[in-house]
Design a protein around this motif. Structure first.
Motif, short mmCIF file in Angstrom:
data_model
loop_
_atom_site.label_atom_id
_atom_site.label_comp_id
_atom_site.label_asym_id
_atom_site.label_seq_id
_atom_site.Cartn_x
_atom_site.Cartn_y
_atom_site.Cartn_z
N UNK A 3 0.84 -1.20 0.00
CA UNK A 3 0.00 0.00 0.00
C UNK A 3 0.88 1.25 0.00
N UNK A 4 1.96 1.23 0.74
CA UNK A 4 2.88 2.37 0.76
C UNK A 4 3.52 2.56 -0.61
N UNK A 5 3.88 1.47 -1.27
CA UNK A 5 4.48 1.56 -2.60
C UNK A 5 3.49 2.14 -3.60
N UNK A 11 1.83 9.84 -6.63
CA UNK A 11 2.18 11.26 -6.67
C UNK A 11 2.19 11.78 -8.09
N UNK A 12 2.00 13.08 -8.20
CA UNK A 12 2.02 13.74 -9.49
C UNK A 12 3.44 13.93 -10.00
N UNK A 13 4.40 14.15 -9.08
CA UNK A 13 5.79 14.40 -9.43
C UNK A 13 6.69 13.48 -8.63
N UNK A 86 5.55 11.07 0.43
CA UNK A 86 5.99 9.68 0.32
C UNK A 86 7.47 9.60 -0.04
N UNK A 87 8.14 8.63 0.58
CA UNK A 87 9.56 8.40 0.30
C UNK A 87 9.79 6.91 0.03
N UNK A 105 6.72 9.09 9.82
CA UNK A 105 6.54 10.51 9.55
C UNK A 105 5.94 10.86 8.19
N UNK A 106 5.85 9.90 7.28
CA UNK A 106 5.32 10.18 5.95
C UNK A 106 4.03 9.41 5.72
N UNK A 107 3.24 9.91 4.81
CA UNK A 107 2.01 9.20 4.42
C UNK A 107 2.37 7.79 3.95
N UNK A 108 3.50 7.69 3.25
CA UNK A 108 4.01 6.39 2.80
C UNK A 108 5.53 6.39 2.88
N UNK A 109 6.07 5.39 3.54
CA UNK A 109 7.52 5.19 3.60
C UNK A 109 7.80 3.78 3.12
N UNK A 110 8.40 3.66 1.95
CA UNK A 110 8.69 2.36 1.35
C UNK A 110 10.15 2.03 1.60
#
Length: 141
Positions: A3-5, A11-13, A86-87, A105-110
């Motif tokens: 889900x994080x991936x 993202x747009x960019x 996201x990172x 700390x991020x909405x998504x951390x992969x």
């Protein structure tokens, strides 16, 4: 982590320290490196930015990181302050503390264990199927 991936590729960019994969997949990517004003791929020069705080659209940008763990910690803090959602931490770019920070700390951390390869989540190995999953979800809408 899947889900994080997916969130990462929604993202747009994108901003990245490893440019070629994103360029080959026609993604709107900004190279991030504080040491050079530009970087070249196939005889084409691309301007770089020095840090996440210089991103033109940080809240719409996912950031792929491939730096040594001690540098990654600072990049993550700057990305968080800039509003990056996201990172993606490439294998070898993080220690336990950095990975936990990214996940918390991020909405998504992969990053970390998992993915389709033997070294953990890697854009080069897992990026294609993650992007395909995002496209399929968007088509359903």
């Amino acid at each position: 982590m899947e889900a994080a991936a997916k969130t990462f590729f929604s993202s747009k960019y994108f901003a990245v320290a490893v440019l070629y994969w994103y360029h080959a997949h026609s993604l709107p990517v900004t190279p991030l490196t504080p040491s050079r004003p530009s970087i070249s791929i196939s005889s084409t020069s691309y301007p770089t930015i020095p840090s996440p705080s210089a991103l033109p659209h940080p809240t719409e940008t996912s950031l792929s990181i491939i730096t040594q763990p001690s540098v990654t910690k600072q990049v993550l803090k700057e990305a968080k302050e800039a509003g990056v959602p996201a990172v993606w931490l490439q294998p070898g770019s993080f220690d336990d503390e950095g990975l936990e920070y990214a996940k918390r700390e991020f909405k998504a951390g992969v990053g970390g264990d998992g993915g389709r390869g033997g070294e953990g989540w890697c854009v080069l190995v897992d990026g294609d199927w993650c992007m395909k999953a995002v496209r399929e979800e968007r088509e359903k809408l």
